[in-house]
Write a protein that holds these residues in place. Structure first.
Motif, PDB file in Angstrom:
ATOM      1  N   GLY A   3      79.939  36.037  45.102  1.00  0.00           N
ATOM      2  CA  GLY A   3      81.110  35.604  44.355  1.00  0.00           C
ATOM      3  C   GLY A   3      81.641  34.279  44.848  1.00  0.00           C
ATOM      4  O   GLY A   3      82.843  34.055  44.843  1.00  0.00           O
ATOM      5  N   ILE A   4      80.747  33.390  45.296  1.00  0.00           N
ATOM      6  CA  ILE A   4      81.168  32.101  45.824  1.00  0.00           C
ATOM      7  C   ILE A   4      81.677  31.230  44.687  1.00  0.00           C
ATOM      8  O   ILE A   4      80.969  30.999  43.707  1.00  0.00           O
ATOM      9  CB  ILE A   4      80.019  31.398  46.560  1.00  0.00           C
ATOM     10  N   ALA A   5      82.891  30.766  44.799  1.00  0.00           N
ATOM     11  CA  ALA A   5      83.503  29.990  43.721  1.00  0.00           C
ATOM     12  C   ALA A   5      83.377  28.498  43.953  1.00  0.00           C
ATOM     13  O   ALA A   5      83.167  27.745  43.017  1.00  0.00           O
ATOM     14  CB  ALA A   5      84.981  30.369  43.582  1.00  0.00           C
ATOM     15  N   ALA A   6      83.520  28.051  45.189  1.00  0.00           N
ATOM     16  CA  ALA A   6      83.505  26.611  45.452  1.00  0.00           C
ATOM     17  C   ALA A   6      83.379  26.365  46.940  1.00  0.00           C
ATOM     18  O   ALA A   6      83.552  27.273  47.747  1.00  0.00           O
ATOM     19  CB  ALA A   6      84.777  25.952  44.923  1.00  0.00           C
ATOM     20  N   ILE A   7      83.071  25.146  47.277  1.00  0.00           N
ATOM     21  CA  ILE A   7      83.070  24.753  48.675  1.00  0.00           C
ATOM     22  C   ILE A   7      83.879  23.477  48.835  1.00  0.00           C
ATOM     23  O   ILE A   7      84.121  22.754  47.875  1.00  0.00           O
ATOM     24  CB  ILE A   7      81.644  24.518  49.214  1.00  0.00           C
ATOM     25  N   ILE A   8      84.262  23.228  50.050  1.00  0.00           N
ATOM     26  CA  ILE A   8      84.998  22.009  50.364  1.00  0.00           C
ATOM     27  C   ILE A   8      84.211  21.254  51.415  1.00  0.00           C
ATOM     28  O   ILE A   8      83.928  21.781  52.485  1.00  0.00           O
ATOM     29  CB  ILE A   8      86.401  22.326  50.896  1.00  0.00           C
ATOM     30  N   PHE A   9      83.851  20.023  51.110  1.00  0.00           N
ATOM     31  CA  PHE A   9      83.216  19.168  52.106  1.00  0.00           C
ATOM     32  C   PHE A   9      84.300  18.318  52.750  1.00  0.00           C
ATOM     33  O   PHE A   9      84.946  17.528  52.078  1.00  0.00           O
ATOM     34  CB  PHE A   9      82.189  18.231  51.451  1.00  0.00           C
ATOM     35  N   VAL A  10      84.522  18.505  54.021  1.00  0.00           N
ATOM     36  CA  VAL A  10      85.429  17.623  54.740  1.00  0.00           C
ATOM     37  C   VAL A  10      84.603  16.423  55.162  1.00  0.00           C
ATOM     38  O   VAL A  10      83.731  16.544  56.017  1.00  0.00           O
ATOM     39  CB  VAL A  10      86.058  18.322  55.952  1.00  0.00           C
ATOM     40  N   VAL A  11      84.843  15.276  54.559  1.00  0.00           N
ATOM     41  CA  VAL A  11      83.875  14.187  54.644  1.00  0.00           C
ATOM     42  C   VAL A  11      84.290  13.008  55.507  1.00  0.00           C
ATOM     43  O   VAL A  11      83.513  12.096  55.695  1.00  0.00           O
ATOM     44  CB  VAL A  11      83.536  13.662  53.228  1.00  0.00           C
ATOM     45  N   ALA A  12      85.486  12.994  56.017  1.00  0.00           N
ATOM     46  CA  ALA A  12      85.883  11.830  56.804  1.00  0.00           C
ATOM     47  C   ALA A  12      87.002  12.190  57.758  1.00  0.00           C
ATOM     48  O   ALA A  12      87.814  13.057  57.480  1.00  0.00           O
ATOM     49  CB  ALA A  12      86.343  10.692  55.890  1.00  0.00           C
ATOM     50  N   LYS A  13      87.017  11.502  58.890  1.00  0.00           N
ATOM     51  CA  LYS A  13      88.129  11.653  59.811  1.00  0.00           C
ATOM     52  C   LYS A  13      89.359  10.969  59.248  1.00  0.00           C
ATOM     53  O   LYS A  13      89.252   9.979  58.526  1.00  0.00           O
ATOM     54  CB  LYS A  13      87.785  11.029  61.170  1.00  0.00           C
ATOM     55  N   PRO A  14      90.549  11.475  59.598  1.00  0.00           N
ATOM     56  CA  PRO A  14      91.763  10.786  59.162  1.00  0.00           C
ATOM     57  C   PRO A  14      91.808   9.367  59.725  1.00  0.00           C
ATOM     58  O   PRO A  14      91.387   9.126  60.852  1.00  0.00           O
ATOM     59  CB  PRO A  14      92.886  11.643  59.760  1.00  0.00           C
ATOM     60  N   ARG A  15      92.289   8.443  58.946  1.00  0.00           N
ATOM     61  CA  ARG A  15      92.450   7.079  59.430  1.00  0.00           C
ATOM     62  C   ARG A  15      93.705   6.990  60.283  1.00  0.00           C
ATOM     63  O   ARG A  15      94.771   7.454  59.897  1.00  0.00           O
ATOM     64  CB  ARG A  15      92.564   6.107  58.253  1.00  0.00           C
ATOM     65  N   LEU A  16      93.563   6.395  61.446  1.00  0.00           N
ATOM     66  CA  LEU A  16      94.709   6.249  62.330  1.00  0.00           C
ATOM     67  C   LEU A  16      95.625   5.165  61.786  1.00  0.00           C
ATOM     68  O   LEU A  16      95.193   4.097  61.370  1.00  0.00           O
ATOM     69  CB  LEU A  16      94.246   5.891  63.742  1.00  0.00           C
ATOM     70  N   SER A  17      96.898   5.434  61.779  1.00  0.00           N
ATOM     71  CA  SER A  17      97.863   4.494  61.232  1.00  0.00           C
ATOM     72  C   SER A  17      99.168   4.617  61.977  1.00  0.00           C
ATOM     73  O   SER A  17      99.541   5.692  62.440  1.00  0.00           O
ATOM     74  CB  SER A  17      98.086   4.767  59.733  1.00  0.00           C
ATOM     75  N   SER A  18      99.872   3.517  62.102  1.00  0.00           N
ATOM     76  CA  SER A  18     101.164   3.537  62.779  1.00  0.00           C
ATOM     77  C   SER A  18     102.253   4.065  61.871  1.00  0.00           C
ATOM     78  O   SER A  18     103.347   4.411  62.312  1.00  0.00           O
ATOM     79  CB  SER A  18     101.539   2.117  63.239  1.00  0.00           C
ATOM     80  N   ALA A  83      88.428  22.656  61.104  1.00  0.00           N
ATOM     81  CA  ALA A  83      87.827  21.421  60.588  1.00  0.00           C
ATOM     82  C   ALA A  83      88.553  20.195  61.124  1.00  0.00           C
ATOM     83  O   ALA A  83      87.922  19.226  61.564  1.00  0.00           O
ATOM     84  CB  ALA A  83      87.862  21.424  59.061  1.00  0.00           C
ATOM     85  N   ASN A  84      89.869  20.233  61.110  1.00  0.00           N
ATOM     86  CA  ASN A  84      90.646  19.087  61.583  1.00  0.00           C
ATOM     87  C   ASN A  84      90.422  18.838  63.072  1.00  0.00           C
ATOM     88  O   ASN A  84      90.276  17.687  63.499  1.00  0.00           O
ATOM     89  CB  ASN A  84      92.131  19.314  61.315  1.00  0.00           C
ATOM     90  N   GLU A  85      90.383  19.886  63.857  1.00  0.00           N
ATOM     91  CA  GLU A  85      90.170  19.729  65.297  1.00  0.00           C
ATOM     92  C   GLU A  85      88.803  19.098  65.576  1.00  0.00           C
ATOM     93  O   GLU A  85      88.670  18.217  66.426  1.00  0.00           O
ATOM     94  CB  GLU A  85      90.297  21.076  65.998  1.00  0.00           C
ATOM     95  N   PHE A  86      87.787  19.547  64.846  1.00  0.00           N
ATOM     96  CA  PHE A  86      86.458  18.972  65.026  1.00  0.00           C
ATOM     97  C   PHE A  86      86.437  17.501  64.625  1.00  0.00           C
ATOM     98  O   PHE A  86      85.920  16.642  65.358  1.00  0.00           O
ATOM     99  CB  PHE A  86      85.439  19.754  64.193  1.00  0.00           C
ATOM    100  N   LEU A  87      87.014  17.184  63.485  1.00  0.00           N
ATOM    101  CA  LEU A  87      86.942  15.826  62.952  1.00  0.00           C
ATOM    102  C   LEU A  87      87.822  14.840  63.715  1.00  0.00           C
ATOM    103  O   LEU A  87      87.653  13.632  63.597  1.00  0.00           O
ATOM    104  CB  LEU A  87      87.310  15.828  61.471  1.00  0.00           C
ATOM    105  N   THR A  88      88.754  15.350  64.501  1.00  0.00           N
ATOM    106  CA  THR A  88      89.575  14.471  65.330  1.00  0.00           C
ATOM    107  C   THR A  88      89.119  14.461  66.781  1.00  0.00           C
ATOM    108  O   THR A  88      89.828  13.977  67.660  1.00  0.00           O
ATOM    109  CB  THR A  88      91.065  14.866  65.239  1.00  0.00           C
ATOM    110  N   GLY A  89      87.933  15.024  67.033  1.00  0.00           N
ATOM    111  CA  GLY A  89      87.310  14.848  68.341  1.00  0.00           C
ATOM    112  C   GLY A  89      87.533  15.930  69.367  1.00  0.00           C
ATOM    113  O   GLY A  89      87.191  15.749  70.542  1.00  0.00           O
TER     114      GLY A  89
END
Length: 205
Positions: A3-18, A83-89
């Motif tokens: 019953g898989i409906a969709a997937i989410i590809f987390v494709v980029a790290k957040p851009r660092l910004s001030s 996902a966020n923890e992995f993509l932020t190192g």
């Protein structure tokens, strides 16, 4: 099927910004929805590696073993947090329970403010939350193949997948298991796909 409906590809790290991240509705770049008729993620022409095993930090969706109503439904939040923890190192094998609880509260507060509810979300809503709260770029795909998943993982992307947990047959789930569940696919080898499942304390690789 599961019953898989969709997937989410987390494709980029957040851009660092001030400057603070703008609310999702104010941002010009929206999560890209892939044409369901093709189900093709971007950059499918790159060679696919024979195996991948991304080192994603693990947490259960009830990190302090408090399986109340909130934590029973927190698979989406836990998957996005990992996902966020992995993509932020973050290179830790597991995430600290207190930190995860803080992040779950942050995400559920955002849901209540922006959606009016928080106990269950569609994949599009999860993508919107990941974008707004963490600045993660996503692709939501309704139709896909095994090759599509392997291509994304080979390219260093994470796959967050939702499915009917009752059809998985995981003995670690409390019977009858969750109707809607979400987990992170971290890689694959010659035996199949590798996942980490927040729905159980035994869900690490």
């Amino acid at each position: 099927g599961l019953g898989i409906a969709a997937i989410i590809f987390v494709v980029a790290k957040p851009r660092l910004s001030s400057s603070p991240t703008k609310p999702y509705e104010e941002q010009k770049t929206q999560p890209k929805v892939i044409d369901g008729s093709t189900g093709k993620p971007a950059e499918t022409d790159k060679p696919i590696k024979s195996s991948v095993d991304l080192a994603v930090p693990f947490t259960a969706q009830a990190p302090t073993a408090n399986w109340d109503e909130l934590h029973n439904e927190a698979c989406e939040e836990a998957s996005v947090i990992m996902a966020n923890e992995f993509l932020t190192g973050n290179t830790s094998a597991t995430l600290a329970a207190a930190s995860v609880e803080k992040e779950i509260t942050k995400l559920t507060d955002w849901q209540k403010k922006n959606q009016g509810y928080y106990l269950d979300q569609t994949n599009a809503e999860v993508a919107k939350m990941a974008k707004s709260v963490y600045g993660l770029q996503t692709q939501v795909i309704d139709k896909f193949t095994e090759k599509d998943l392997k291509q994304a993982l080979s390219d260093g992307k994470l796959v967050v997948i939702s499915f009917n947990g009752r059809l998985l047959g995981n003995p670690n789930y409390k019977p009858p298991g969750p109707i809607h569940h979400m987990m992170v696919i971290t890689g694959y080898d010659d035996k199949g796909f590798i996942s980490i499942d927040p729905g159980t304390r035994n869900g690490a690789k």
